[in-house]
Write a protein that holds these residues in place. Structure first.
Motif, PDB file in Angstrom:
ATOM      1  N   LEU A 177      16.999  36.803  58.489  1.00 12.36           N
ATOM      2  CA  LEU A 177      17.909  36.823  57.129  1.00 12.36           C
ATOM      3  C   LEU A 177      17.985  38.508  56.861  1.00 12.36           C
ATOM      4  N   GLU A 178      16.645  39.165  57.221  1.00  9.74           N
ATOM      5  CA  GLU A 178      16.465  40.483  57.190  1.00  9.74           C
ATOM      6  C   GLU A 178      15.877  40.954  55.544  1.00  9.74           C
ATOM      7  N   THR A 179      16.500  40.270  54.486  1.00  9.02           N
ATOM      8  CA  THR A 179      15.876  40.638  53.232  1.00  9.02           C
ATOM      9  C   THR A 179      16.659  39.625  52.281  1.00  9.02           C
ATOM     10  N   ARG A 229      23.211  50.285  70.627  1.00  5.98           N
ATOM     11  CA  ARG A 229      24.883  50.203  70.765  1.00  5.98           C
ATOM     12  C   ARG A 229      25.389  49.074  69.787  1.00  5.98           C
ATOM     13  N   CYS A 230      24.588  48.698  68.815  1.00  5.37           N
ATOM     14  CA  CYS A 230      24.880  47.453  67.986  1.00  5.37           C
ATOM     15  C   CYS A 230      26.221  48.105  67.062  1.00  5.37           C
ATOM     16  N   SER A 231      27.037  47.171  66.743  1.00  9.94           N
ATOM     17  CA  SER A 231      28.272  47.590  65.899  1.00  9.94           C
ATOM     18  C   SER A 231      27.814  47.352  64.379  1.00  9.94           C
ATOM     19  N   GLU A 232      26.606  46.917  64.131  1.00 15.38           N
ATOM     20  CA  GLU A 232      26.333  46.740  62.564  1.00 15.38           C
ATOM     21  C   GLU A 232      25.501  47.785  62.098  1.00 15.38           C
ATOM     22  N   ASP A 233      25.524  47.940  60.971  1.00 11.58           N
ATOM     23  CA  ASP A 233      25.000  49.117  60.273  1.00 11.58           C
ATOM     24  C   ASP A 233      23.270  48.843  59.480  1.00 11.58           C
ATOM     25  N   CYS A 234      22.800  47.890  59.841  1.00 14.75           N
ATOM     26  CA  CYS A 234      21.482  47.408  59.328  1.00 14.75           C
ATOM     27  C   CYS A 234      20.608  48.839  58.944  1.00 14.75           C
ATOM     28  N   ALA A 235      20.147  49.254  57.812  1.00 18.79           N
ATOM     29  CA  ALA A 235      19.759  50.529  57.641  1.00 18.79           C
ATOM     30  C   ALA A 235      18.276  50.830  58.143  1.00 18.79           C
ATOM     31  N   PHE A 236      17.548  49.797  58.532  1.00 18.26           N
ATOM     32  CA  PHE A 236      16.442  49.899  59.032  1.00 18.26           C
ATOM     33  C   PHE A 236      16.245  49.955  60.705  1.00 18.26           C
ATOM     34  N   CYS A 237      17.639  49.658  61.121  1.00 21.56           N
ATOM     35  CA  CYS A 237      17.410  49.195  62.858  1.00 21.56           C
ATOM     36  C   CYS A 237      17.381  50.676  63.590  1.00 21.56           C
ATOM     37  N   ALA A 238      16.762  50.686  64.577  1.00 23.47           N
ATOM     38  CA  ALA A 238      16.971  51.841  65.317  1.00 23.47           C
ATOM     39  C   ALA A 238      17.891  51.422  66.618  1.00 23.47           C
ATOM     40  N   GLN A 239      18.600  50.201  66.581  1.00 21.89           N
ATOM     41  CA  GLN A 239      19.713  49.882  67.423  1.00 21.89           C
ATOM     42  C   GLN A 239      20.941  49.825  67.014  1.00 21.89           C
ATOM     43  N   SER A 240      21.213  50.351  65.926  1.00 18.81           N
ATOM     44  CA  SER A 240      22.467  50.509  65.361  1.00 18.81           C
ATOM     45  C   SER A 240      23.296  51.686  65.830  1.00 18.81           C
ATOM     46  N   ALA A 241      24.473  51.316  66.239  1.00 21.95           N
ATOM     47  CA  ALA A 241      25.519  52.606  66.819  1.00 21.95           C
ATOM     48  C   ALA A 241      25.714  53.445  65.600  1.00 21.95           C
ATOM     49  N   THR A 299      18.392  40.055  71.803  1.00 24.74           N
ATOM     50  CA  THR A 299      19.540  41.041  72.347  1.00 24.74           C
ATOM     51  C   THR A 299      20.088  41.663  70.981  1.00 24.74           C
ATOM     52  N   SER A 300      20.666  42.909  71.073  1.00 22.84           N
ATOM     53  CA  SER A 300      20.934  43.634  70.130  1.00 22.84           C
ATOM     54  C   SER A 300      22.381  43.239  69.915  1.00 22.84           C
ATOM     55  N   GLY A 301      23.137  43.634  68.782  1.00 24.90           N
ATOM     56  CA  GLY A 301      24.551  43.368  68.755  1.00 24.90           C
ATOM     57  C   GLY A 301      24.559  42.271  67.944  1.00 24.90           C
ATOM     58  N   LYS A 302      26.132  42.107  67.409  1.00 22.62           N
ATOM     59  CA  LYS A 302      26.427  41.025  66.709  1.00 22.62           C
ATOM     60  C   LYS A 302      26.451  39.638  67.374  1.00 22.62           C
ATOM     61  N   THR A 353      28.285  45.975  57.026  1.00 25.09           N
ATOM     62  CA  THR A 353      29.097  45.446  57.969  1.00 25.09           C
ATOM     63  C   THR A 353      29.214  43.971  58.237  1.00 25.09           C
ATOM     64  N   HIS A 354      28.453  43.069  57.595  1.00 22.26           N
ATOM     65  CA  HIS A 354      28.495  41.651  57.590  1.00 22.26           C
ATOM     66  C   HIS A 354      27.959  41.289  56.235  1.00 22.26           C
ATOM     67  N   ASP A 355      28.340  39.984  56.065  1.00 25.37           N
ATOM     68  CA  ASP A 355      27.889  39.258  54.806  1.00 25.37           C
ATOM     69  C   ASP A 355      26.711  38.393  55.169  1.00 25.37           C
ATOM     70  N   GLN A 374      26.994  35.096  56.781  1.00 21.34           N
ATOM     71  CA  GLN A 374      27.292  35.036  58.122  1.00 21.34           C
ATOM     72  C   GLN A 374      25.581  34.815  58.599  1.00 21.34           C
ATOM     73  N   ARG A 375      24.649  35.359  58.136  1.00 21.15           N
ATOM     74  CA  ARG A 375      23.376  35.035  58.417  1.00 21.15           C
ATOM     75  C   ARG A 375      22.944  33.599  58.079  1.00 21.15           C
ATOM     76  N   THR A 376      22.932  33.078  56.961  1.00 24.30           N
ATOM     77  CA  THR A 376      22.642  31.804  56.512  1.00 24.30           C
ATOM     78  C   THR A 376      23.409  30.620  57.280  1.00 24.30           C
TER      79      THR A 376
HETATM   80  S1  SF4 Z   1      20.564  45.009  66.174  1.00 23.07           S
HETATM   81 FE1  SF4 Z   1      20.640  43.178  64.573  1.00 23.07          FE
HETATM   82  S2  SF4 Z   1      19.332  44.458  62.793  1.00 23.07           S
HETATM   83 FE2  SF4 Z   1      19.971  46.002  64.470  1.00 23.07          FE
HETATM   84  S3  SF4 Z   1      21.924  46.663  63.530  1.00 23.07           S
HETATM   85 FE3  SF4 Z   1      22.508  45.254  64.964  1.00 23.07          FE
HETATM   86  S4  SF4 Z   1      22.633  43.376  63.691  1.00 23.07           S
HETATM   87 FE4  SF4 Z   1      21.333  44.840  62.638  1.00 23.07          FE
END
Ligand code: SF4
Length: 322
Positions: free
Chosen positions: A166-168, A64-76, A112-115, A179-181, A184-186
């Protein structure tokens, strides 16, 4: 072979590779990755001895993560078939940490998942951290973007290290997340460091990035002065935009580890998710490529392998689990 060994010998004395030397490193064909091994191993031994750090994680809050990281199984944003649940009860998280400690794992991370987390959730994590720390377990946490006060609370509870990938590379990040810059990570990494926490920050490889991006990422991690670099190799997850990505070979994985070791000679380089799937028979060579740590047990949404198997591999290689 001698060229790279000489570079490593100088690097061990504090030398920083020139642009031309970095280019030579990048341009080495994957089939010749083995030429980097003696130097990579020399650097690992010089800065990390033969002690291999072992850590484990729990997926403390899933999906249920609000972010859209393309590799992530946890993104909503993606349609994946993982189990989704709120923050685990503190007693459950502590139990998992103690279970790992009983098998010889000394560093345990709550992920934890999520922002980020709500204030109440941070306090529950603090409770677990206090308990783990009181039992001699080194607690880590990976809780997304937090405020300075939240990080301070975690540190006061006994948190040793904060993890925030940092993901990449910055130049490739917009292809992976919208969904974020990157800043924000750095910024989060800097904030954790400024709070006095040890910082663990790395990436997922095989997202479509080039080796130039790998170098670019290494330079950012160097500038951020992170303590440890987790290295994940993509296992494409059905339902994510990268479900058909298949860009890694065992030799490319090993070369990525070598590039990181030559560029970040002092940092812990910890091989995490996707190691077995992507390296296959060459998996034990990660240490010759410069790795100094392993994440053992299960990963966030996929099964890993048992602690005993990883410990056995390390001792069979003449190394020592730390
Ligand atoms: S859990 Fe982390 S890696 Fe996955 S979509 Fe959310 S912010 Fe991105």
């Amino acid at each position: 072979m001698q060229y790279f060994l000489d570079l490593a010998l100088k690097t061990a004395q504090g030398y920083i590779l020139t642009d031309a030397e970095q280019k030579t490193l990048l341009e080495l064909p994957y089939q010749e990755t083995y030429r980097l091994f003696p130097g990579a191993e020399l650097l690992r031994r010089n800065f990390c001895a033969d002690k291999i750090k072992i850590c484990a994680i729990t997926n403390a809050k899933s999906g249920r993560c609000s972010e859209d990281c393309a590799f992530c199984a946890q993104s909503a944003h993606h349609n994946t078939s993982i189990s989704r649940y709120p923050l685990k009860a503190p007693g459950q998280m502590s139990l998992e940490g103690r279970n790992m400690a009983s098998q010889g794992v000394t560093r345990f991370s709550l992920v934890t998942s999520g922002k980020g987390l709500e204030a109440e959730e941070v306090q529950q994590v603090c409770q677990v951290i206090r308990e783990l720390a009181s039992q001699g377990i080194s607690p880590c946490a990976s809780l997304g973007v937090l405020h300075k006060e939240q990080l301070q609370d975690l540190k006061d509870a006994g948190l040793n290290r904060y993890h925030h990938n940092l993901e990449t590379a910055p130049g490739f990040f917009p292809s992976i997340c919208t969904t974020h810059d990157y800043s924000q990570r750095t910024d989060t990494v800097r904030l954790a460091r400024n709070t006095g926490l040890s910082v663990c920050s790395g990436a997922v490889f095989g997202l479509g990035e080039s080796d130039v991006h790998v170098l670019e990422l290494a330079l950012v991690l160097k500038e951020l002065a992170v303590d440890a670099v987790p290295v994940n190799f993509l296992v494409p997850i059905p339902g994510t935009p990268l479900e058909n990505n298949d860009q890694l070979t065992p030799l490319r994985c090993l070369k990525i580890i070598c590039i990181l070791r030559y560029m970040l000679p002092r940092q812990e380089i910890i091989i995490c998710g996707g190691r077995l799937e992507n390296l296959g028979e060459l998996h034990p060579l990660v240490f010759m490529a410069g790795a100094s740590g392993l994440m053992t047990g299960n990963y966030l949404t996929r099964q890993g392998r048992g602690v005993a198997e990883d410990m056995q591999m390390i001792t069979d290689l003449g190394l020592e689990p730390a």
